[in-house]
Design a protein around this motif. Sequence first.
Motif, PDB file in Angstrom:
ATOM      1  N   ALA A  54       0.804  -1.099  -0.026  1.00 40.27           N
ATOM      2  CA  ALA A  54      -0.032   0.052   0.036  1.00 40.27           C
ATOM      3  C   ALA A  54       0.791   1.239   0.012  1.00 40.27           C
ATOM      4  CB  ALA A  54      -0.921   0.034   1.199  1.00 40.27           C
ATOM      5  N   THR A  55       0.523   2.351  -0.936  1.00 38.41           N
ATOM      6  CA  THR A  55       1.243   3.526  -0.769  1.00 38.41           C
ATOM      7  C   THR A  55       0.266   4.556  -0.030  1.00 38.41           C
ATOM      8  OG1 THR A  55       0.096   4.265  -2.910  1.00 38.41           O
ATOM      9  CG2 THR A  55       2.232   3.082  -3.041  1.00 38.41           C
ATOM     10  N   ASN A  56      -0.851   4.358   0.268  1.00 38.10           N
ATOM     11  CA  ASN A  56      -1.502   5.349   1.296  1.00 38.10           C
ATOM     12  C   ASN A  56      -1.576   4.913   2.608  1.00 38.10           C
ATOM     13  OD1 ASN A  56      -3.374   3.124   0.719  1.00 38.10           O
ATOM     14  ND2 ASN A  56      -5.069   4.497   0.816  1.00 38.10           N
ATOM     15  N   SER A  57      -0.716   3.839   3.021  1.00 36.58           N
ATOM     16  CA  SER A  57      -0.719   3.687   4.544  1.00 36.58           C
ATOM     17  C   SER A  57       0.596   2.807   4.904  1.00 36.58           C
ATOM     18  CB  SER A  57      -2.048   2.460   4.710  1.00 36.58           C
ATOM     19  OG  SER A  57      -1.919   2.246   5.977  1.00 36.58           O
ATOM     20  N   SER A  58       0.732   2.528   6.030  1.00 35.89           N
ATOM     21  CA  SER A  58       2.148   1.967   6.476  1.00 35.89           C
ATOM     22  C   SER A  58       1.807   0.485   6.420  1.00 35.89           C
ATOM     23  CB  SER A  58       2.782   2.466   7.687  1.00 35.89           C
ATOM     24  OG  SER A  58       1.706   2.195   8.520  1.00 35.89           O
ATOM     25  N   THR A  59       0.542  -0.052   6.350  1.00 34.95           N
ATOM     26  CA  THR A  59       0.293  -1.313   6.303  1.00 34.95           C
ATOM     27  C   THR A  59      -0.655  -1.886   5.193  1.00 34.95           C
ATOM     28  OG1 THR A  59      -1.699  -1.394   7.519  1.00 34.95           O
ATOM     29  CG2 THR A  59       0.205  -1.467   8.902  1.00 34.95           C
ATOM     30  N   SER A  63      -6.064  -3.981  -0.270  1.00 35.20           N
ATOM     31  CA  SER A  63      -5.646  -3.033  -1.080  1.00 35.20           C
ATOM     32  C   SER A  63      -5.981  -3.498  -2.665  1.00 35.20           C
ATOM     33  CB  SER A  63      -3.878  -3.190  -1.174  1.00 35.20           C
ATOM     34  OG  SER A  63      -3.827  -2.596   0.031  1.00 35.20           O
ATOM     35  N   TYR A  64      -5.947  -2.453  -3.556  1.00 38.52           N
ATOM     36  CA  TYR A  64      -6.440  -2.668  -4.907  1.00 38.52           C
ATOM     37  C   TYR A  64      -5.246  -1.787  -5.471  1.00 38.52           C
ATOM     38  CZ  TYR A  64      -8.936  -1.896  -9.406  1.00 38.52           C
ATOM     39  OH  TYR A  64      -9.265  -1.795 -10.778  1.00 38.52           O
ATOM     40  N   LYS A  65      -4.920  -2.370  -6.892  1.00 41.11           N
ATOM     41  CA  LYS A  65      -3.634  -1.723  -7.468  1.00 41.11           C
ATOM     42  C   LYS A  65      -4.562  -1.129  -8.585  1.00 41.11           C
ATOM     43  CE  LYS A  65       0.270  -3.245 -10.257  1.00 41.11           C
ATOM     44  NZ  LYS A  65       1.073  -4.196 -10.640  1.00 41.11           N
ATOM     45  N   PHE A  66      -4.373   0.378  -8.628  1.00 42.60           N
ATOM     46  CA  PHE A  66      -5.114   1.357  -9.589  1.00 42.60           C
ATOM     47  C   PHE A  66      -4.466   1.175 -10.703  1.00 42.60           C
ATOM     48  CE2 PHE A  66      -7.077   2.442  -5.893  1.00 42.60           C
ATOM     49  CZ  PHE A  66      -8.253   3.201  -6.074  1.00 42.60           C
ATOM     50  N   PRO A  67      -5.186   1.667 -11.771  1.00 41.98           N
ATOM     51  CA  PRO A  67      -4.343   1.733 -13.176  1.00 41.98           C
ATOM     52  C   PRO A  67      -3.007   2.606 -13.415  1.00 41.98           C
ATOM     53  CG  PRO A  67      -6.818   2.233 -13.306  1.00 41.98           C
ATOM     54  CD  PRO A  67      -6.701   2.392 -11.885  1.00 41.98           C
ATOM     55  N   ASP A  68      -2.861   3.270 -12.610  1.00 46.15           N
ATOM     56  CA  ASP A  68      -1.430   4.092 -12.393  1.00 46.15           C
ATOM     57  C   ASP A  68      -0.597   3.162 -11.881  1.00 46.15           C
ATOM     58  OD1 ASP A  68      -1.941   4.150  -9.525  1.00 46.15           O
ATOM     59  OD2 ASP A  68      -2.080   6.410  -9.648  1.00 46.15           O
ATOM     60  N   GLY A  69      -0.723   1.791 -11.221  1.00 44.60           N
ATOM     61  CA  GLY A  69       0.303   1.133 -10.959  1.00 44.60           C
ATOM     62  C   GLY A  69       0.524   1.377  -9.271  1.00 44.60           C
ATOM     63  N   SER A  70      -0.436   2.102  -8.665  1.00 45.51           N
ATOM     64  CA  SER A  70      -0.255   2.430  -7.116  1.00 45.51           C
ATOM     65  C   SER A  70      -1.329   1.424  -6.329  1.00 45.51           C
ATOM     66  CB  SER A  70      -0.654   3.895  -6.797  1.00 45.51           C
ATOM     67  OG  SER A  70      -1.906   4.099  -7.149  1.00 45.51           O
ATOM     68  N   TRP A  71      -0.855   1.126  -5.376  1.00 53.89           N
ATOM     69  CA  TRP A  71      -1.676   0.129  -4.441  1.00 53.89           C
ATOM     70  C   TRP A  71      -2.244   0.965  -3.374  1.00 53.89           C
ATOM     71  CZ3 TRP A  71      -2.703  -5.035  -5.281  1.00 53.89           C
ATOM     72  CH2 TRP A  71      -2.034  -5.648  -6.174  1.00 53.89           C
ATOM     73  N   ARG A  72      -3.660   0.937  -3.278  1.00 51.81           N
ATOM     74  CA  ARG A  72      -4.109   1.970  -2.047  1.00 51.81           C
ATOM     75  C   ARG A  72      -4.988   0.953  -1.280  1.00 51.81           C
ATOM     76  NH1 ARG A  72      -6.063   6.695  -6.146  1.00 51.81           N
ATOM     77  NH2 ARG A  72      -4.172   6.221  -7.406  1.00 51.81           N
ATOM     78  N   ASP A  73      -4.884   1.077  -0.100  1.00 50.15           N
ATOM     79  CA  ASP A  73      -5.623   0.291   0.844  1.00 50.15           C
ATOM     80  C   ASP A  73      -6.972   0.734   1.364  1.00 50.15           C
ATOM     81  OD1 ASP A  73      -4.791  -2.368   2.444  1.00 50.15           O
ATOM     82  OD2 ASP A  73      -5.833  -1.200   3.900  1.00 50.15           O
TER      83      ASP A  73
END
Length: 180
Positions: A54-59, A63-73
């Motif tokens: 996850a890029t929006n949290s420390s854990t 999480s979902y992998k968004f089309p831009d490649g970032s994982w957000r929880d």
Amino acid sequence: MNMKFLAIALAIGSAGLTAGSQAFAAATIINPAGTIALGVNDQGHLNTTTGTVATNSSTTGLSYKFPDGSWRDATSPGCFCEGWGVSANGTTSGFANVSTDGVVNLSLTSFASTASTATSVVSLTSLPSLNVTHAYAPSTVASSTFFVANVTISNTTGSTLTDVKYVRVMDWDVPPTEFD
């Protein structure tokens, strides 16, 4: 795909798996499609720092992998508020939740994981005959996009347990509007 829809697809059923004696370690598992990740702690609750993506949290929790490649929880922003609990006989209970006292009255029996599966087996410390297994795996029914959480509660004694309850709690903070 909408994260709220994906989170709801996490199903509860029944299954079991036992692992041999080993050093236990939480895991972040990813579905075969490479779009959903679960961060599973040894006791079966989510939100772990082990292998976090996850890029929006420390854990990583869910999480979902968004089309831009970032994982957000969706379960860990703001607080690590995801967990479960079990009780029996009206008085004996145990639970695991990072945000609420951690692990209480649970003894770890085993934890095993692969790249896309994780299985935790615990017992109540004060009632060791009550075992809870959480087996996370990609769904074989809908598609490889979803995870299934199979939960098995078993009584290994010859005596009857009464008033057995299981509860799962989550504080949803779904991206891209985590706190709305």
